[in-house]
Design a protein around this motif. Structure first.
Motif, PDB file in Angstrom:
ATOM      1  N   GLN A  39      -2.416  -2.484  -0.229  1.00 17.75           N
ATOM      2  CA  GLN A  39      -1.322  -1.735  -0.825  1.00 17.75           C
ATOM      3  C   GLN A  39      -0.381  -2.697  -1.522  1.00 17.75           C
ATOM      4  N   LYS A  43       2.787   0.975  -4.992  1.00 16.54           N
ATOM      5  CA  LYS A  43       1.516   1.660  -5.287  1.00 16.54           C
ATOM      6  C   LYS A  43       0.931   2.263  -4.020  1.00 16.54           C
ATOM      7  N   GLU A  44      -0.019   3.174  -4.211  1.00 12.90           N
ATOM      8  CA  GLU A  44      -0.683   3.797  -3.072  1.00 12.90           C
ATOM      9  C   GLU A  44      -1.699   2.830  -2.444  1.00 12.90           C
ATOM     10  N   ARG A  45      -2.013   3.114  -1.192  1.00 16.52           N
ATOM     11  CA  ARG A  45      -3.019   2.304  -0.516  1.00 16.52           C
ATOM     12  C   ARG A  45      -4.364   2.496  -1.210  1.00 16.52           C
ATOM     13  N   GLN A  46      -5.087   1.403  -1.402  1.00 17.25           N
ATOM     14  CA  GLN A  46      -6.332   1.386  -2.175  1.00 17.25           C
ATOM     15  C   GLN A  46      -7.480   0.883  -1.312  1.00 17.25           C
TER      16      GLN A  46
END
Length: 118
Positions: A39, A43-46
Protein backbone atom coordinates in the motif's frame (compact mmCIF):
# COMPACT_ATOMS: atom_id res chain seq x y z
CA UNK A 1 -4.58 -17.80 15.34
CA UNK A 2 -1.52 -16.94 13.26
CA UNK A 3 1.01 -14.23 13.93
CA UNK A 4 2.92 -12.81 10.97
CA UNK A 5 6.01 -10.62 11.31
CA UNK A 6 7.57 -8.98 8.26
CA UNK A 7 11.11 -7.70 7.98
CA UNK A 8 13.63 -6.65 5.38
CA UNK A 9 12.26 -3.31 4.31
CA UNK A 10 14.35 -0.17 4.10
CA UNK A 11 15.57 2.71 2.01
CA UNK A 12 17.23 1.78 -1.27
CA UNK A 13 18.05 3.41 -4.58
CA UNK A 14 16.37 2.71 -7.88
CA UNK A 15 17.77 -0.44 -9.43
CA UNK A 16 18.64 -2.04 -6.09
CA UNK A 17 17.24 -5.28 -4.70
CA UNK A 18 15.60 -6.20 -1.40
CA UNK A 19 14.37 -9.42 0.09
CA UNK A 20 11.43 -9.26 2.43
CA UNK A 21 10.72 -12.01 4.91
CA UNK A 22 7.57 -12.91 6.80
CA UNK A 23 7.81 -15.35 9.68
CA UNK A 24 4.65 -17.11 10.83
CA UNK A 25 3.85 -18.61 14.20
CA UNK A 26 0.84 -20.01 16.00
CA UNK A 27 -0.44 -22.58 13.55
CA UNK A 28 0.76 -25.05 10.91
CA UNK A 29 2.36 -22.81 8.31
CA UNK A 30 1.80 -25.22 5.43
CA UNK A 31 -1.96 -24.96 5.97
CA UNK A 32 -1.86 -21.42 4.60
CA UNK A 33 -1.49 -19.94 1.17
CA UNK A 34 0.66 -16.84 1.55
CA UNK A 35 0.43 -13.52 -0.21
CA UNK A 36 2.17 -10.19 -0.30
CA UNK A 37 0.30 -6.94 -0.72
CA UNK A 38 1.51 -3.37 -0.70
CA UNK A 39 0.00 0.00 0.00
CA UNK A 40 1.51 3.24 -1.20
CA UNK A 41 0.61 6.55 0.48
CA UNK A 42 -2.83 7.67 -0.59
CA UNK A 43 -3.50 4.52 -2.61
CA UNK A 44 -5.47 1.33 -2.10
CA UNK A 45 -3.83 -1.89 -1.03
CA UNK A 46 -2.47 -3.73 -4.08
CA UNK A 47 -1.86 -7.43 -4.67
CA UNK A 48 1.81 -8.22 -5.23
CA UNK A 49 2.29 -11.99 -5.23
CA UNK A 50 0.90 -15.26 -3.91
CA UNK A 51 2.17 -18.76 -3.33
CA UNK A 52 0.20 -21.90 -2.63
CA UNK A 53 0.65 -24.07 0.43
CA UNK A 54 3.28 -26.37 -1.06
CA UNK A 55 5.17 -23.59 -2.84
CA UNK A 56 4.70 -25.14 -6.26
CA UNK A 57 2.37 -22.48 -7.68
CA UNK A 58 3.02 -18.74 -7.67
CA UNK A 59 1.02 -15.76 -8.92
CA UNK A 60 1.99 -12.14 -9.46
CA UNK A 61 0.49 -8.76 -10.04
CA UNK A 62 1.14 -7.57 -13.56
CA UNK A 63 3.55 -4.81 -12.55
CA UNK A 64 5.71 -7.16 -10.48
CA UNK A 65 5.82 -10.31 -12.58
CA UNK A 66 9.21 -9.75 -14.18
CA UNK A 67 11.00 -8.33 -11.14
CA UNK A 68 9.61 -10.00 -8.01
CA UNK A 69 9.83 -13.61 -6.84
CA UNK A 70 7.81 -15.12 -4.03
CA UNK A 71 8.99 -18.27 -2.27
CA UNK A 72 8.44 -20.09 0.97
CA UNK A 73 10.22 -22.40 3.38
CA UNK A 74 7.72 -24.55 5.24
CA UNK A 75 10.42 -25.75 7.63
CA UNK A 76 11.33 -22.21 8.65
CA UNK A 77 7.69 -21.04 8.56
CA UNK A 78 8.76 -18.18 6.35
CA UNK A 79 7.62 -16.62 3.10
CA UNK A 80 9.95 -14.40 1.11
CA UNK A 81 9.60 -11.71 -1.50
CA UNK A 82 12.69 -11.08 -3.59
CA UNK A 83 12.41 -7.71 -5.28
CA UNK A 84 14.85 -6.77 -8.04
CA UNK A 85 15.30 -3.66 -10.16
CA UNK A 86 13.32 -1.61 -7.70
CA UNK A 87 11.65 1.56 -8.91
CA UNK A 88 10.41 4.61 -7.01
CA UNK A 89 6.89 3.40 -7.80
CA UNK A 90 7.57 0.36 -5.61
CA UNK A 91 7.67 2.60 -2.54
CA UNK A 92 5.00 1.30 -0.16
CA UNK A 93 4.30 -0.58 3.01
CA UNK A 94 4.48 -4.28 2.20
CA UNK A 95 2.17 -6.63 4.06
CA UNK A 96 2.25 -10.37 4.45
CA UNK A 97 -1.07 -12.23 4.41
CA UNK A 98 -1.87 -15.80 5.30
CA UNK A 99 -5.06 -17.39 4.02
CA UNK A 100 -6.62 -20.71 4.94
CA UNK A 101 -9.04 -22.06 2.33
CA UNK A 102 -10.17 -24.61 4.91
CA UNK A 103 -11.38 -22.08 7.46
CA UNK A 104 -11.64 -18.92 5.37
CA UNK A 105 -9.37 -17.13 7.83
CA UNK A 106 -7.07 -14.29 6.86
CA UNK A 107 -4.17 -13.03 8.92
CA UNK A 108 -2.06 -9.94 8.33
CA UNK A 109 1.34 -8.80 9.46
CA UNK A 110 2.09 -5.29 10.64
CA UNK A 111 3.89 -4.34 7.42
CA UNK A 112 7.41 -3.35 6.50
CA UNK A 113 8.29 -0.08 4.79
CA UNK A 114 10.09 -0.01 1.48
CA UNK A 115 11.30 3.32 0.11
CA UNK A 116 12.98 3.53 -3.27
CA UNK A 117 14.74 6.77 -4.11
CA UNK A 118 15.39 7.89 -7.67
Amino acid sequence: QVSLVESGGGLVQAGDSLRLSCVASGDTFSNYAMRWFRQAPGKERQFVAAINRSGVHTYYGDAMKARFTISRDNVKNTVYLQMNSLEPEDTAVYYCNGYSALTGSHYWGQGTHVTVSS
